[in-house]
Design a protein around this motif. Structure first.
Motif: not given
Length: 373
Positions: A311-331
């Motif tokens: 799968i592909r995940l791409v970081t960008h200006r609307l994504i901060g550290d909090e969103e990354l942690e939540r994303a990893a937790a969802i995965v």
């Protein structure tokens, strides 16, 4: 919803919206729009080229470059998984009527020796490079490698076009000036959206002669008649002023995301993540990537299926550290709840060792090997 499908999702900033509303519009087709003119001049200067041409999209810019340098029937050398081959509806064949000749490179970096041999063998008219390489996971072409690849083509009289949709990411990651990365190419298309967050548009840059012919090709495709091009061009100028310095944050967050995902059982990520694209191999989870994409979306995370294993995940200006942690937790939660244990298949399943036969063999059809001469 956290959306990591693409950096194209990074919307314009308030300053860009203000610039678009205030843009003094002119007839861009006749060179009368100040924002378009200023943007083309600035991007050309950044890329070390004589002139620039505003195009609606990078894909159209790539096609314009092919039409500029080639005639129907010409052969084009390109990496097999490059964007022009996989994501641009084969405009190379269907519209430009060119014949692609591809080389496979798992990391998107073709071998100059192989390029030279293929260009010579095929009598190719054009070599297309991509920096960064999207399907390889945002990998970069260094200045020396770009020089070597271009030289390999040019010594056999082929021109070189650079698909620089994410060249700004390569520049930031490598600490290399845009002009140095673009110097070996006869033409380059440079995107103003993605990490730069402008709403649309790209600039095709090259010599005065190349851009003049490209302008004709763009007109034939219908891309020269965007009569309000000054609106996105005004945003593009702001993007160049305000967005470049923050791109390193996207890269750092992509590396952080890669580490977080690698801690999820069954998920592996590359040891080196160069820019803002993370390819996560989910084979060991037992969940097909297409199904995992749907499961993650239902849980509040949007990603893309890259292939049958990733799968592909791409970081960008609307994504901060909090969103990354939540994303990893969802995965992690989604994988845990849907994990499919690997199927263990005995090497000789169905074989009866004592009777020296397979369980599907008919007793009457068994062969006495001692009677076979």
């Amino acid at each position: 919803m956290i959306d990591l499908r693409s950096d194209l999702l990074s919307v314009p900033t308030d300053e860009m919206w203000e610039a678009m509303r205030a843009a003094e519009l002119g007839w861009a087709t006749f060179g009368e729009d100040r924002s378009v003119n200023a943007l083309c001049e600035r991007v050309a200067a950044l890329l070390g080229k004589e002139a620039g041409l505003w195009v609606p999209t990078c894909g159209m810019g790539n096609l314009v470059a092919m039409l500029t340098f080639c005639v129907p029937g010409d052969r084009v050398v390109v990496e097999a998984a490059s964007h022009v081959m996989t994501s641009e509806a084969m405009g190379m064949e269907e519209i430009a009527r060119l014949e692609p000749r591809s080389l496979w490179a798992a990391d998107g970096r073709m071998d100059p020796v192989a390029v030279s041999a293929l260009v010579k063998e095929e009598g190719a008219a054009l070599l297309i490079l991509e920096n960064t390489h999207t399907r390889a996971g945002g990998t970069t072409l260094t200045v020396p490698l770009t020089q070597a690849l271009a030289a390999a083509a040019k010594k056999h009289r082929a021109r070189v076009h650079l698909d620089g949709a994410r060249l700004i990411n390569a520049s930031v990651a490598l600490g290399a000036p845009l002009a140095d990365l673009a110097a070996p190419a006869n033409s380059i298309v440079f995107s103003l959206n993605k990490a730069l967050s402008a709403p649309m548009g790209a600039v095709l840059a090259g010599s005065e002669q190349v851009v003049e012919r490209a302008r004709l090709m763009l007109k034939r495709l219908g891309g020269a008649s965007v009569h309000r091009a000054g609106i996105p061009a005004a945003a593009g100028l702001v993007a160049l002023d305000t967005m470049v310095d923050r791109i390193a944050d996207d890269h750092r967050r992509a590396r952080d995301l890669g580490r977080l995902l690698a801690a999820v059982p069954g998920v592996t990520t590359p040891e080196v993540i160069e820019t803002n694209i993370v390819l996560a191999d989910v084979t060991a989870t037992g969940i097909e990537p297409a199904r995992l994409v749907d499961l993650l979306a239902a849980a509040g995370l949007r990603v893309l299926e890259r292939d049958t294993s990733r799968i592909r995940l791409v970081t960008h200006r609307l994504i901060g550290d909090e969103e990354l942690e939540r994303a990893a937790a969802i995965v992690a939660d989604t994988v845990e709840r849907n994990f499919v244990p690997p199927l263990v298949v005995p090497e000789l399943e169905g074989y009866d060792a004592e009777r020296d036969r397979w369980d599907w063999e008919d007793e009457d059809d068994s062969v006495d090997t001692e009677q076979v001469e």
